[in-house]
Design an enzyme around this catalytic site. Structure first.
Site, mmCIF file in Angstrom:
data_model
loop_
_atom_site.group_PDB
_atom_site.id
_atom_site.type_symbol
_atom_site.label_atom_id
_atom_site.label_comp_id
_atom_site.label_asym_id
_atom_site.label_seq_id
_atom_site.Cartn_x
_atom_site.Cartn_y
_atom_site.Cartn_z
ATOM 1 N N CYS A 1 -7.448 -3.908 3.736
ATOM 2 C CA CYS A 1 -6.076 -4.333 4.036
ATOM 3 C C CYS A 1 -6.023 -5.189 5.290
ATOM 4 O O CYS A 1 -5.244 -6.132 5.385
ATOM 5 C CB CYS A 1 -5.173 -3.126 4.314
ATOM 6 S SG CYS A 1 -5.123 -1.892 3.046
ATOM 7 N N ASP A 2 -6.810 -4.804 6.298
ATOM 8 C CA ASP A 2 -6.562 -5.312 7.642
ATOM 9 C C ASP A 2 -7.610 -6.283 8.177
ATOM 10 O O ASP A 2 -7.395 -6.894 9.220
ATOM 11 C CB ASP A 2 -6.428 -4.137 8.625
ATOM 12 C CG ASP A 2 -5.308 -3.175 8.207
ATOM 13 O OD1 ASP A 2 -4.459 -3.592 7.398
ATOM 14 O OD2 ASP A 2 -5.294 -2.035 8.677
ATOM 15 N N CYS B 1 -7.988 0.994 6.864
ATOM 16 C CA CYS B 1 -8.200 0.275 5.606
ATOM 17 C C CYS B 1 -8.758 -1.116 5.879
ATOM 18 O O CYS B 1 -8.010 -2.052 6.170
ATOM 19 C CB CYS B 1 -6.872 0.192 4.834
ATOM 20 S SG CYS B 1 -6.945 -0.762 3.312
#
Lengths: 321, 109
Positions: A145-146, A142
Site C-alpha cells: 500500500c505504502d 502494508c
C-alpha cells in the site's frame, strides 16, 4: 439482536485454509457460512496474509506466479460458485459449551453443528510506545500500500523471515536504499529470496540489531538502533519503517475454550484437524507454527472439511452422542 | 451508486472541499492498494446512505500525488474529513463499515 437460522457449518476466517474448507464443504452441499473478517490494513482481513503480498511464486498450478490478492479472490469465487455464503464481519464471541455451537457478530447470533476455525495469524508490531500513532506517518503495516510514498527515500525493514525479505525486495522499486535490520546474524527466509535480496544493490543488512526507539512527532524522522551483541545504540535517519518480525495466531476469541499451546496456537489432534471440542475443527496458520505456507494452509483446510463432513455423518448415524 | 461519489482531481479538489454544504469525506486510494479496494464498496454505501449530510469523494494518489503530498498522506487508504475546506478528521487504514460509520459520526452532528 437477531438469531439467524441454524446451519450445518460455519467457517471463521477466509485465508487459504478457510476458503479451501469452504470449497469442499460447499461442494458437499452443506452451504457453509464463511465469517470472513473485516477490511483492515494489516493481514487480519478477508483473504488473510496473502492480501498484502505481491507475487506468489510457490503456489502449485501458477508457473508464471500469481498476485496474492488475485489468488484469494479466485479461491473465494470458487467457494461462492458452490454455494458458500459470506459475511464480511469479524466474529466477536463464541459459545462451544453446548450444541449447537454458537458464534456472534456483535448482537447477531449464528449457530451450526460444526465450526471450522481458520482465523490465521496477524503481524507482530515492535511494541514501541509511539508506534501506533506513527502508523500512516512513516510507520507502515502494508508495504504494497505504502511503498509508493517513499520514492527516493531511505527506509528500513525490520525482520529476517520471508515476509521481511519479500518486502525489502519489493520496496527497492521505490526507495533509494533499503536497510534490513535483523536481530540475528542470519536470515530465516528461504534461500532463493535471500539470494535475490542480498544481490540487490539497494539493499543493505544490519545484522544483530534491534529497533529500540522511534523518533518523530507528527512524522517518523529517525530510529534508534541497538546492537544486540555490543549493546551500543545509534540513531539512523529514515523516512519509512516497515515491520515484518513475525506473526501471532488469532486465537483470543477462543481463550479458555479451545486448547492452545504456550505460544497461543490452537492444538489439534495429530493427523487431524480436531480440537478438544467435538464438532470444532482448526486449520491453517491458527494451528500451524511449523510450515505456515499458503499451500499447507489450503491442505489443512481440505482436511478440516473432510473431518467435518465425516463427523456430521456420524452424528446422523448415531444420534444422542 | 457511483453518481454519489465525487471523483477528485487537481482541478476540482479545492473547489469541492470548500463549497460543499456538508462535510466532505475524501478517500485517498490507488489501484494497487488491496485494502483500498476492500473499503471501496463500503465508501460507496456510506455515500448513498449519508447523501445530503455527507459528501463522499475519492482521490487517486497515483494521478494526483501533489494533493496527497499536500496533506502528508503516506499510507493508503487514508480518509480525511473536511469542513469548510479545513481538514477536521483523519483516519488511516482500512476498517469495516460499522467502525467507519462510528468514526464519522462525530463530524456529522
Amino acid at each position: 439482536m437477531t438469531i439467524h437460522p441454524h446451519r450445518q457449518v460455519i467457517i471463521i476466517g477466509s485465508g487459504p485454509a478457510g476458503l479451501t474448507a469452504a470449497v469442499y464443504v460447499a461442494r458437499a452441499s452443506l452451504t457453509p457460512l464463511v465469517i470472513e473478517g473485516e477490511p483492515s490494513s494489516s493481514s487480519d482481513q478477508p483473504g488473510g496474509q496473502l492480501m498484502l503480498t505481491t507475487e506468489v511464486e510457490n503456489f502449485p498450478g501458477f508457473p508464471e506466479g500469481v498476485q496474492g490478492p488475485e489468488l484469494m479472490q479466485r479461491m473465494r469465487d470458487q467457494a461462492a460458485r458452490f454455494g458458500a455464503e459470506f459475511l464480511t464481519e469479524k466474529a466477536t464471541k463464541i459459545d462451544f459449551s453446548a450444541r449447537p455451537h454458537r458464534v456472534w457478530v456483535r448482537d447477531d447470533e449464528y449457530s451450526a453443528d460444526v465450526v471450522i476455525v481458520s482465523t490465521g495469524a496477524r503481524s507482530l508490531m515492535l511494541g514501541l510506545p509511539n508506534e501506533t500513532s506513527l502508523i500512516g506517518h512513516g510507520v507502515s503495516t502494508c508495504a504494497t500500500c505504502d511503498g509508493f510514498f517513499f520514492r527516493g527515500q531511505e527506509i528500513v525493514v525490520v525482520g529476517g523471515g520471508d515476509s521481511a525479505i519479500e518486502e525489502a525486495t519489493f520496496l527497492t522499486k521505490f526507495a533509494s536504499k533499503v536497510t534490513i535490520i535483523h536481530r540475528r546474524d542470519k536470515f530465516r527466509a528461504s534461500k532463493i529470496m535471500q539470494e535475490r535480496a542480498l544481490a540487490n544493490p539497494k539493499i543493505v543488512v544490519r545484522w544483530n540489531a534491534q529497533v529500540t526507539g522511534l523518533i518523530g512527532e507528527s512524522k517518523l524522522s529517525a530510529i534508534e538502533v541497538t546492537d544486540t551483541v555490543s549493546g551500543a545504540t545509534e540513531t539512523l535517519q529514515v523516512g519509512g519503517l516497515f515491520v515484518a518480525i513475525g506473526h501471532r495466531p488469532n486465537t483470543d476469541l477462543f481463550a479458555d475454550v479451545l486448547t492452545r499451546d504456550e505460544t497461543g496456537y490452537l492444538v489439534t489432534e495429530p493427523g487431524s484437524t480436531r480440537t478438544n471440542i467435538p464438532g470444532v475443527f482448526a486449520c491453517g496458520d491458527v494451528q500451524d507454527h511449523t510450515y505456515r505456507q499458503a499451500i499447507t494452509a489450503a491442505g489443512s483446510g481440505c482436511m478440516a472439511a473432510i473431518d467435518a463432513e465425516r463427523w456430521l455423518e456420524r452424528q446422523h448415524a448415531t444420534p444422542a452422542k | 451508486m457511483a453518481e454519489n461519489v465525487v471523483t477528485l482531481t487537481t482541478a476540482n479538489f479545492d473547489e469541492t472541499i470548500r463549497s460543499a454544504d456538508t462535510p466532505v469525506l475524501v478517500d485517498f486510494w490507488a489501484e494497487w492498494c488491496g485494502p483500498c479496494k476492500q473499503i471501496d464498496p463500503i465508501i460507496r454505501e456510506i455515500a448513498t446512505e449519508k447523501a445530503g449530510v455527507l459528501t463522499v469523494a475519492k482521490l487517486n494518489v497515483d494521478d494526483h500525488g501533489d494533493i496527497a503530498m499536500r496533506f502528508n498522506v503516506m499510507s493508503i487508504p487514508t480518509m480525511i474529513v473536511f469542513k469548510n475546506g479545513e481538514a477536521v478528521g483523519r483516519f488511516v487504514g482500512a476498517r469495516g463499515k460499522t467502525a467507519l460509520v462510528s468514526d464519522l459520526a462525530q463530524y456529522l452532528a
